[in-house]
Structure formats: structure tokens, C-alpha cells
Write an enzyme that holds these catalytic residues in place. Structure first.
Site, PDB file in Angstrom:
ATOM      1  N   ARG A 549       0.729  -1.241   0.122  1.00 54.47           N
ATOM      2  CA  ARG A 549       0.094   0.003  -0.134  1.00 54.47           C
ATOM      3  C   ARG A 549       0.876   1.334  -0.027  1.00 54.47           C
ATOM      4  O   ARG A 549       2.203   1.267   0.543  1.00 54.47           O
ATOM      5  CB  ARG A 549      -0.831   0.213   1.204  1.00 54.47           C
ATOM      6  N   LYS A 554       5.621   3.769   5.068  1.00 50.27           N
ATOM      7  CA  LYS A 554       6.257   2.982   4.189  1.00 50.27           C
ATOM      8  C   LYS A 554       7.344   3.690   3.268  1.00 50.27           C
ATOM      9  O   LYS A 554       8.128   2.763   2.658  1.00 50.27           O
ATOM     10  CB  LYS A 554       5.344   2.195   3.462  1.00 50.27           C
ATOM     11  N   THR A 656       4.329  -8.255   6.107  1.00 47.28           N
ATOM     12  CA  THR A 656       4.609  -9.989   5.647  1.00 47.28           C
ATOM     13  C   THR A 656       5.058 -10.082   4.372  1.00 47.28           C
ATOM     14  O   THR A 656       5.505 -11.033   3.839  1.00 47.28           O
ATOM     15  CB  THR A 656       2.992 -10.443   5.616  1.00 47.28           C
ATOM     16  N   LYS A 660       7.436 -12.841   2.232  1.00 55.42           N
ATOM     17  CA  LYS A 660       7.408 -13.366   0.816  1.00 55.42           C
ATOM     18  C   LYS A 660       8.546 -13.118   0.315  1.00 55.42           C
ATOM     19  O   LYS A 660       9.051 -14.282  -0.548  1.00 55.42           O
ATOM     20  CB  LYS A 660       6.406 -12.631   0.505  1.00 55.42           C
TER      21      LYS A 660
HETATM   22  C1  LIG Z   1       1.434  -9.317   1.388  1.00 54.06           C
HETATM   23  C2  LIG Z   1       0.764  -8.388   0.877  1.00 54.06           C
HETATM   24  C3  LIG Z   1       0.612  -7.356   1.472  1.00 54.06           C
HETATM   25  C4  LIG Z   1       1.424  -6.570   2.589  1.00 54.06           C
HETATM   26  O1  LIG Z   1       2.531  -6.232   2.007  1.00 54.06           O
HETATM   27  P1  LIG Z   1       3.475  -5.348   3.004  1.00 54.06           P
HETATM   28  O2  LIG Z   1       4.875  -5.101   2.292  1.00 54.06           O
HETATM   29  O3  LIG Z   1       3.724  -6.240   4.353  1.00 54.06           O
HETATM   30  O4  LIG Z   1       2.890  -4.151   3.426  1.00 54.06           O
HETATM   31  C5  LIG Z   1      -0.420  -6.406   0.814  1.00 54.06           C
HETATM   32  N1  LIG Z   1      -0.754  -6.463  -0.452  1.00 54.06           N
HETATM   33  C6  LIG Z   1      -0.979  -7.777  -0.773  1.00 54.06           C
HETATM   34  C7  LIG Z   1      -1.673  -8.024  -2.010  1.00 54.06           C
HETATM   35  C8  LIG Z   1      -0.105  -8.757  -0.570  1.00 54.06           C
HETATM   36  O5  LIG Z   1      -0.070  -9.918  -0.898  1.00 54.06           O
END
Ligand SMILES: *Cc1c(COP(=O)(O)O)cnc(C)c1O
Length: 808
Positions: A549, A554, A656, A660
Site C-alpha cells: 500500500r 512506508k 508480511t 514473502k
Molecule cells: C503481502 C501483501 C501485502 C502486505 O505487504 P506489506 O509489504 O507487508 O505491506 C499487501 N498486499 C498484498 C496483495 C499482499 O500480498
């Protein structure tokens, strides 16, 4: 039987079933069927098989008298489901072959499944990963949320400006879900409360509608268990007022249905108007009430005695959006089950757990008291009674003075009176957890310090996780195969076993193959970006990615300003040996968040200028990829070399996305924030690039009177980049476009972009140097994959199950 047929013309029983579904459930034959019909027929066929496991799961839980977990969340960002279900059932190949025998390409129909965009970001994706892990760990669980007809908006960029379009994910229907018309609950709003504190209290709502359940199966890994995601839709209590209709008021007669439909239309209705705020509170109560009624009904049906509810139901509140559930359960226990207030409160506290996701004061939900009281008069009474009880406890506790009492109160008395949902959730739960170690520590020290003193055993940490099924096995099949080749298949059942990969980090041949997999993922992504955006990328360049976002904390702005500085450097020193880099950004901005939208436009403007400047010679390319969502993340993350996790320290609760990327072999460049700290602890200092102020240093700097102007004046590179942007170098059509944004950096810079810039730029140059050592880079990337198995949501859910829910 002997047959002359070649394998290609032998139709499996499965292929026959798909065709049968196509004919009988969709009403088309093979010749008339289009891609969407094949997709639907495949899903329905698969769903028929899943149903048996689903029912078996429910029967087993019932027979065992098992405690159930209820996860209440305003968002479930589940994305596409077909590949997930096929992979978890181990049916990929079989279904692929069956479809191939019908002339249909499985990968192609998977791609047209719409993304269920029922969430905004990390919080919603966490709920989706948790649902999958709950099923994988064979825990009986229900997810409860709202079946938004349009969900989160679809993002389009018009000349770099974000345009919000309705997401029409239900346009072709939704073959996964079952509508449960019989599971309808009465939801009231407004009206009045009669009776006294001692006598029978009656809430007579002025308005009412029905909540209707839609159930989607959630298949765990290896199909062990199938749980239910139950999403509520709204239906008017009186779909039509026939008297009004007959009297000629055709539209007015249908207003109830229109109101019901508006309730479940979109996630996060703009709250810039009071009508938008009210709609949001209505949504929260609507889904909370339906869910709590459903939980209580199921408990009574199975266990008869309402007093045993906390032994058989663990209700987790995903942030404060469902916090009104605390008051709703109290209402049902006191008004309907006629328990004493104290007994009801004891049951309520033992049933609920609350997960906090943010410390940002502006993101802590509170509702104007008059609005809350008008919409939910009975709940307001109960909240006053709860508050009196909590404050009595507080006054009896040593060391809690008047100031602390004011902070603990469920009612904010400073200025316009408001109901504090975080305080309600905290008081009404036996467990309050943060989502990463630092975040939990800061919860204790900052927003919840007084509540923590009152209830010192309540706050605990559960560091977030991601499901390795979707975020490795499904999104990165080539890497998965490579890992399986090296260390065998055990890691597929237990992500901590990825550790065995560590010894391959020094294996030259493995590194080579690892590099080849990453490159092929980058080729795939480059093709997508070329086709969708017309931007050509070099798959041998370093792919540097920030997708999340768009928010000032961020710090996409830090990334973009550094990109501008690098661009400047490359042009000034073309003789240097620059590392070819691709900068990818993506993410949605809240529709009313002006600066976030301007940051998207800036990224697009910078991309336009740099990509068309021949003097950078293709050393630097920038692309802002529109409409970031789960499916796009699944395409981008496996192709990333560098993961940007650069929030102002102390502001990202966990993240999160960071997990990933590391799991897919990207190195993190990041601050000591959220789960980055724990990622560093797991992968080792050598395999992550850390820069910038710590949370303590940020706090100290703010307290000392931070002067961003000095920081900018003190950094030639930063000053040059900021002034170039401010003076319109990247916006010749509107030179003043970014003046305000850049002035903001000079004047307050709350997010410490200037303070961290030099450290960040130096870290980026160290990345360049590391990239030149291909073997070293790949070794570090492999060590990331090997050491982040701990961030599996199976580990997280295991901790919730043991420590909070008591179900393991
Ligand atoms: C994992 C994920 C997020 C969270 O991302 P952050 O970098 O932790 O803010 C947001 N949107 C989608 C579609 C995701 O898969």
C-alpha cells in the site's frame, strides 16, 4: 479391454465429470463453452469433491466436541482459489491433463479467475494465510467477514494519476460459494431501549435487515481438512413495501433493499463524510452481530449450555473492526440468556482475543459517541457498564492515577466524546497480541502502557507469518522443484526443514541452477510488463521491488528520491561501472489520501523521464505496476532480487511482504522495523542490508526537535534530488506539482526521509557492489530461503492455538 486409442484421446473419468458439469450445471456443450465456462465447470467439479472432505471435517469436529476457532476480520484478501485448491489437494497434474484432453489449458483458465479483492493490504492477507494454516493444522475454524460485492477498488493509472474503479469480481458469479438462505440473522439499528437495569431490558431497533451467510471452503495442505470462510451479505427485512409500490412510489418501496445492498457494497467507504463514517460503523456491527449470533447459536445447538462457551469457542478479533462484538456478546448473554452482568463479562473475556495491527494514533478506531448511541443504544449502555467496572478495577490498582484512568477509559473525554474501540477490545479479551516483537514491545510502552499496567499478563507477541503453500509452492514452482531436488520433499510439509538448503549456498552447481530459476522468473515478469505497460526490462538487471500500500510511513518517497539521485549520478558519471537496475513499484493509495496519490504520480513521472532518457543507456528503468493485488504479488515476488522494506522504524507493525520476498530468494534492504528485525535474526547480518535510524533513535530525534532542513542542506545528493523534483524537472507540464510535497520534507518530514537518506543511499551502493559478486549474491539469496521457514503462518497459528486459543 484393449483399445487402439492413443493417450491423448482417452478421456479420464475426471474429464467426463468436467464435461458433465459443463452440460448440467452451466447448460453448455463443449463446442459452445468459453473459457469462463470451463473455469466454472472445473471449479464446480472440484468443489463437488471438496464438499465430502468439508462435511467430514465438520462431522469429526462435532463428534469430538472440539473447541472451534472463530477469526473475525473485516478483510480477507484471499486472491484466486483454483490453483490453491488444486495444489493443496495434489490434483494439479491430473486436472491439467483432463483439461488438456478437452483442449483446454489449465494455466489459461487459472489466469482468468478473478482475484477476490476483499481486503486492502497486509491485515487482510494475513487473515487469508491464517485460514489456510488453520485448515492445514487440522484445527476446526471459521473465518467471518463481509461479502463485499465490489470489495477493494481496482486501480488504473491515467497518465500516472490513480483512478479508482469498482472491482467486479462477482460479474461471472462465484462458483466457490454456497448461499445459505436458511442461515439468516436479524440485525437491528437505532430505536430505543426500554426497561430498567434490574428488570428485563428490551432493545427495539428502528431499522432491521437480515444477514445471509455465504460459505466458501478453505482447503488445507494435502487436503487434510476443509474449513469454512463465512461471509455475510445483507438482505432487506422487507424487500418491498407493497403498499408504497402500489401507491406509485416504485423506488421508495424498494429503499430498504437499496440500503441493505449499500451496506455490503465496498470495503472502506470513504469516511471523509459523516455518512461514510456511519456506513462503516454499520458494516462493523452488521458482520459482528451476525457472526456472534451464529457462534452462540452453534454453541447452544452442540453443547446446550451457554456457560461453557469459552471452553468451546475462541473468538479472535483481527484489529478493532470487529471490537463491537464484545458488546454484542454481552448483549446476547445478558438480555437473551439472562446471565448476570458479572458472569456475562467473565464469559466474554475468556472467549475473546484481540490482535492489534497499528500504533498510529490516527488509525486507532474511535466513534463519535452520539453516532454510536444513536445506532446502537443498547450497546452504548453496556459499554458504560463495562467501563464503570474496568475503571473500578483500575482505581483499586496501585500506581494508576487520574491521567492513567483517563487513558484506560473506553470513552475518550478530551474534546468531542468518542468510544475507543481498542480499549473495548483490550478490556474485553483475555489476550492482546502484537504482530512482531518490536511492535509488541512498543504497544506496552506507548498506546497501551496504562492498560498494560492494569492487566500486565494480557499483552503477548505473535509474529506474523505467511503460508508457504501460496507464497512458495504455488507462486514459484521452478524454485520449489529445485529445492525438492536438493533436499527432498519434507520442506513442503514443514517449512522449517528448508534449513537443509543452507549447505547448498556454497555449492557452485546449485547456485548456478538457483540463478537460472530466478532469471526465468524475471523473464516471465518482464514479458508481462512489456505486454501490459510497454516497458522493456533487462532480465539480467537487478530487480529492485517495492510493492505494498502507498503510505508515507512506508516511504515510497525515500525510494523514489534515491532513484532520482542515482539517475543524476549515472548521468554525471557515465564512465563508472553502474549496476543495471530495474526499479519496480506498485500499490494502491486510499482514495482520500492526497499525498499517497501524488507519490504514485511522482513515481510515474520519474519513470517516464528516466525510461526515455538515452543517456542512462538502459542502466536504470523504473515502472509503477498498476493494480497491485495478490495475483500480481504472486507474479512479481518470485522475480525480485531486492526487497524494499524501508518504513520509518517503529511504524510498520510487522509487514508480511518482507517474508514473502525472503522466502523467494530476494535480499532485503530495510530498516530495523517490524518483522525485518526477526528476519535479520534468522538469516544473519551478512544476508540482509540494514540501514537507518532505529525506533529508539527516531523517537529521540523527534523529542529533540528534528530539523530536516539541516539534514537536506547537509547532503548534496539529497538536496540536488529534492530540488530537482521541487523545481519541476520531472513534471514540465506542471512544474509546481511537487513543490508542496518537497516543502513538506523541508518543514516537518515526520517520516524521517531526510534523516535516513544518506544511510539508505550508501546501503544501495553497497547493494551494487554485492551484485557484482554473482556467487556471493546467490549464496546470500539461498541462505534467505533456507532460514525463513520460521515465518510460515503454520508456526504463527501454532502459537495462537497453544497460547491464546487453547486448542493445541
Ligand atoms: C503481502 C501483501 C501485502 C502486505 O505487504 P506489506 O509489504 O507487508 O505491506 C499487501 N498486499 C498484498 C496483495 C499482499 O500480498
Amino acid at each position: 479391454m484393449t483399445s487402439e486409442a492413443t493417450p491423448a484421446t482417452v478421456r479420464s473419468a475426471l474429464a467426463d465429470r468436467i464435461v458433465d458439469t459443463l452440460i448440467h450445471r452451466i447448460g453448455k456443450d463443449e463446442r459452445a463453452a468459453r473459457k469462463h465456462d470451463w473455469l466454472e465447470a472445473t471449479i464446480l467439479t472440484l468443489r463437488d469433491e471438496i464438499i465430502h472432505k468439508w462435511m467430514a471435517s465438520t462431522r469429526a469436529a462435532h463428534a469430538a466436541g472440539a473447541k472451534r476457532v472463530y477469526y473475525l476480520s473485516l478483510e480477507f484478501l484471499i486472491g484466486r482459489l483454483l490453483r490453491d485448491a488444486l495444489s493443496n489437494l495434489g490434483r494439479n497434474e491430473e486436472v491439467g491433463e483432463a483439461l488438456a484432453s478437452l483442449g483446454v489449458d489449465l494455466a489459461e483458465i487459472e489466469e482468468i479467475e478473478p482475484d477476490a479483492a476483499l481486503g486492502n493490504g497486509g491485515l487482510g492477507r494475513l487473515a487469508a494465510c491464517f485460514m489456510e494454516s488453520l485448515a492445514t493444522l487440522d484445527l476446526p475454524a471459521y473465518g467471518y467477514g463481509i461479502r463485499y460485492v465490489n470489495g477493494m477498488f481496482r486501480q488504473r493509472l491515467d497518465d500516472g494519476w490513480q483512478v479508482e474503479l469498482p472491482e467486479t469480481w462477482l460479474a461471472h458469479g462465484n462458483p466457490w460459494e454456497f448461499e445459505r438462505r436458511e442461515s439468516a440473522y436479524f440485525i437491528g439499528f437505532g430505536g430505543e431501549v426500554t426497561g430498567s437495569e434490574t428488570g428485563q431490558v428490551r432493545w427495539k431497533p428502528a431499522e432491521a435487515l437480515d444477514a445471509i451467510a455465504y460459505d466458501t471452503p478453505v482447503v488445507g495442505w494435502r487436503g487434510k481438512r476443509v474449513n469454512t470462510l463465512r461471509l455475510w451479505s445483507a438482505r432487506a427485512f422487507d424487500p418491498i413495501r407493497l403498499d408504497a409500490f402500489n401507491a406509485g412510489d416504485h423506488i421508495g418501496a424498494l429503499a430498504g433493499q437499496a440500503r441493505a445492498e449499500a451496506l455490503v457494497r465496498v470495503l472502506y467507504p470513504s469516511d471523509s463524510s459523516s455518512a461514510g463514517q456511519e456506513l462503516r460503523l454499520r458494516q462493523e456491527y452488521f458482520f459482528s452481530s451476525a457472526s456472534i449470533q451464529d457462534i452462540v447459536r452453534r454453541h447452544i445447538q452442540y453443547f446446550k449450555d451457554i456457560r461453557t462457551l469459552p471452553d468451546k469457542a475462541a473468538i479472535q478479533l483481527n484489529d478493532t473492526h470487529p471490537a463491537v462484538s464484545v458488546a454484542e456478546l454481552m448483549r446476547l448473554l445478558v438480555d437473551h440468556h439472562e446471565l448476570s452482568f458479572d458472569e456475562a463479562w467473565d464469559i466474554t473475556r475468556r472467549a475473546f482475543g484481540y490482535t492489534n495491527h497499528t500504533l498510529l494514533p490516527e488509525a486507532l478506531e474511535s466513534w463519535p459517541l452520539p453516532l454510536f448511541e444513536r445506532l446502537l443504544p443498547r450497546h452504548m449502555q453496556l459499554i458504560y457498564a463495562i467501563n464503570a467496572k474496568v475503571l473500578r478495577e483500575a482505581r483499586r490498582t496501585a500506581g494508576i492515577g487520574d491521567q492513567a484512568i483517563a487513558a484506560i477509559s473506553l470513552i475518550d473525554e478530551g474534546g468531542e466524546r468518542r468510544v475507543r474501540m481498542a480499549n473495548l477490545a483490550f478490556a474485553g479479551s483475555h489476550s492482546v497480541n502484537g504482530v512482531a516483537a518490536l511492535h509488541t514491545e512498543l504497544m506496552k510502552q506507548t498506546v497501551f502502557s496504562d492498560l498494560h499496567r492494569l492487566y500486565p499478563d494480557r499483552i503477548n507477541n505473535k509474529t506474523n507469518g505467511i503460508t508457504p503453500r501460496r507464497w512458495l509452492l504455488e507462486c514459484n514452482p521452478c524454485l520449489t522443484a529445485l529445492i525438492r531436488d536438493a533436499i527432498g520433499p519434507d520442506f513442503q510439509d514443514d517449512a522449517s526443514k528448508l534449513k537443509a538448503l543452507e549447505s547448498f549456498a556454497n555449492d557452485a552447481s546449485f547456485r548456478e541452477r538457483f540463478g537460472a530459476v530466478k532469471r526465468s522468473n524475471k523473464v516471465g515478469l518482464s514479458n508481462y510488463i512489456k505486454e501490459s505497460m510497454g516497458v522493456a526490462l533487462d532480465p539480467d538487471a537487478l530487480f529492485d521491488v517495492q510493492i505494498k500500500r502507498i503510505h508515507e510511513y512506508k516511504r515510497q518517497l525515500l525510494n523514489i528520491i534515491e532513484t532520482v539521485a542515482l539517475y543524476d549520478q549515472i548521468r554525471s558519471h557515465p564512465e563508472k561501472d553502474w549496476t543495471p537496475r530495474v526499479k519496480l513499484l506498485g500499490g494502491k493509495a486510499a482514495s482520500s489520501y492526497h499525498n499517497a496519490k501524488l507519490i504514485i504520480k511522482l513515481a510515474a513521472d520519474v519513470a517516464k523521464r528516466i525510461n526515455s532518457d538515452p543517456s542512462v543507456g538502459g542502466l536504470l528503468k523504473v515502472a509503477f505496476v498498476p493494480n497491485y493485488n495478490v495475483s500480481l504479488a504472486e507474479g512479481i515476488i518470485p522475480a525480485a532480487d531486492l526487497s524494499e522494506q524501508i518504513s520509518t522504524a517503529g511504524m510498520e507493525a510487522s509487514g508480511t511482504g518482507n517474508m514473502k520476498f525472503a522466502l523467494n530468494g530476494a535480499l532485503t534492504i530495510g530498516t530495523l522495523d517490524g518483522a525485518n528485525i526477526e528476519i535479520k535474526d534468522h538469516v544473519g547480518d551478512e544476508n540482509i542490508i540494514i540501514f537507518g535510524l532505529t525506533a529508539d533513535e527516531v523517537a529521540a530525534k523527534r523529542a529533540d526537535g528534528y530539523r530536516p532542513r539541516d539534514a537536506i542542506e547537509g547532503s548534496a545528493e539529497l538536496k540536488q534530488a529534492v530540488n530537482a523534483i521541487a523545481s519541476g524537472v520531472f513534471s514540465p507540464d506542471d512544474p509546481g506539482r511537487y513543490q508542496g510535497l518537497m516543502n513538506g520534507l523541508y518543514d516537518h518530514d515526520w517520516f524521517m526521509v531526510a534523516a535516513d537518506f544518506d544511510s539508505y543511499a550508501a546501503a544501495q551502493r553497497s547493494v551494487d557492489a554485492r551484485w557484482a559478486d554473482k556467487d556471493g549474491w546467490r549464496g546470500a539469496a539461498i541462505r534467505n530461503v533456507a532460514n525463513v521457514g520460521w515465518f510460515s503462518s503454520d508456526r504463527t497459528i501454532g502459537e495462537y492455538a497453544r497460547d491464546i486459543w487453547g486448542v493445541m
